[in-house]
Design a protein around this motif. Structure first.
Motif, PDB file in Angstrom:
ATOM      1  N   VAL A  87     -10.506  -7.409   7.958  1.00  0.00           N
ATOM      2  CA  VAL A  87     -10.036  -7.287   9.330  1.00  0.00           C
ATOM      3  C   VAL A  87      -8.954  -6.210   9.438  1.00  0.00           C
ATOM      4  N   ILE A  88      -8.114  -6.098   8.422  1.00  0.00           N
ATOM      5  CA  ILE A  88      -7.012  -5.140   8.431  1.00  0.00           C
ATOM      6  C   ILE A  88      -7.270  -4.082   7.371  1.00  0.00           C
ATOM      7  N   SER A  89      -7.051  -2.828   7.746  1.00  0.00           N
ATOM      8  CA  SER A  89      -7.150  -1.764   6.745  1.00  0.00           C
ATOM      9  C   SER A  89      -5.741  -1.250   6.458  1.00  0.00           C
ATOM     10  N   ILE A  90      -5.449  -1.028   5.190  1.00  0.00           N
ATOM     11  CA  ILE A  90      -4.131  -0.590   4.748  1.00  0.00           C
ATOM     12  C   ILE A  90      -4.287   0.741   4.024  1.00  0.00           C
ATOM     13  N   ASP A  91      -3.361   1.668   4.306  1.00  0.00           N
ATOM     14  CA  ASP A  91      -3.373   2.966   3.629  1.00  0.00           C
ATOM     15  C   ASP A  91      -3.203   2.781   2.124  1.00  0.00           C
ATOM     16  N   ASP A  92      -3.764   3.721   1.361  1.00  0.00           N
ATOM     17  CA  ASP A  92      -3.667   3.658  -0.097  1.00  0.00           C
ATOM     18  C   ASP A  92      -2.230   3.761  -0.595  1.00  0.00           C
ATOM     19  N   ASN A  93      -1.383   4.475   0.144  1.00  0.00           N
ATOM     20  CA  ASN A  93      -0.001   4.657  -0.295  1.00  0.00           C
ATOM     21  C   ASN A  93       0.955   3.603   0.271  1.00  0.00           C
ATOM     22  N   PHE A  94       0.436   2.522   0.838  1.00  0.00           N
ATOM     23  CA  PHE A  94       1.255   1.445   1.400  1.00  0.00           C
ATOM     24  C   PHE A  94       1.975   0.691   0.281  1.00  0.00           C
ATOM     25  N   ASP A  95       3.293   0.554   0.413  1.00  0.00           N
ATOM     26  CA  ASP A  95       4.104  -0.132  -0.591  1.00  0.00           C
ATOM     27  C   ASP A  95       4.570  -1.462  -0.006  1.00  0.00           C
TER      28      ASP A  95
END
Length: 80
Positions: free
Chosen positions: A58-66
């Motif tokens: 449901v949620i997409s998170i950027d690869d660089n999310f800390d």
């Protein structure tokens, strides 16, 4: 080994449960089996319930999310 079980339930509950099962891409039998299994405490920790599976992606998170950094920011804001 699977066995048949006959239940007597209110018709509205049955229809609501069928809609829920269909919207979660499972059968009513599997839904009830999963629920009864969770009551017995024998649910495998790695077993994914239909609800969790429906929320997956449901949620997409950027690869660089800390996550730690964001949580730290959240706590700083919360306790200002």
């Amino acid at each position: 080994m699977d066995k048949k079980l006959t239940l007597s339930l209110d018709e509205r509950i049955i229809e609501a449960a069928k809609l829920y099962a269909k919207s979660n891409k499972t059968s009513l039998s599997k839904l009830i089996e999963s629920y009864l299994n969770s009551l017995s405490g024998k649910t495998k920790p790695s077993e994914i319930t239909p609800l969790v599976e429906s929320l997956s992606g449901v949620i997409s998170i950027d690869d660089n999310f800390d996550e730690k950094e964001e949580y730290t920011r959240f706590l700083i804001e919360k306790y200002k």
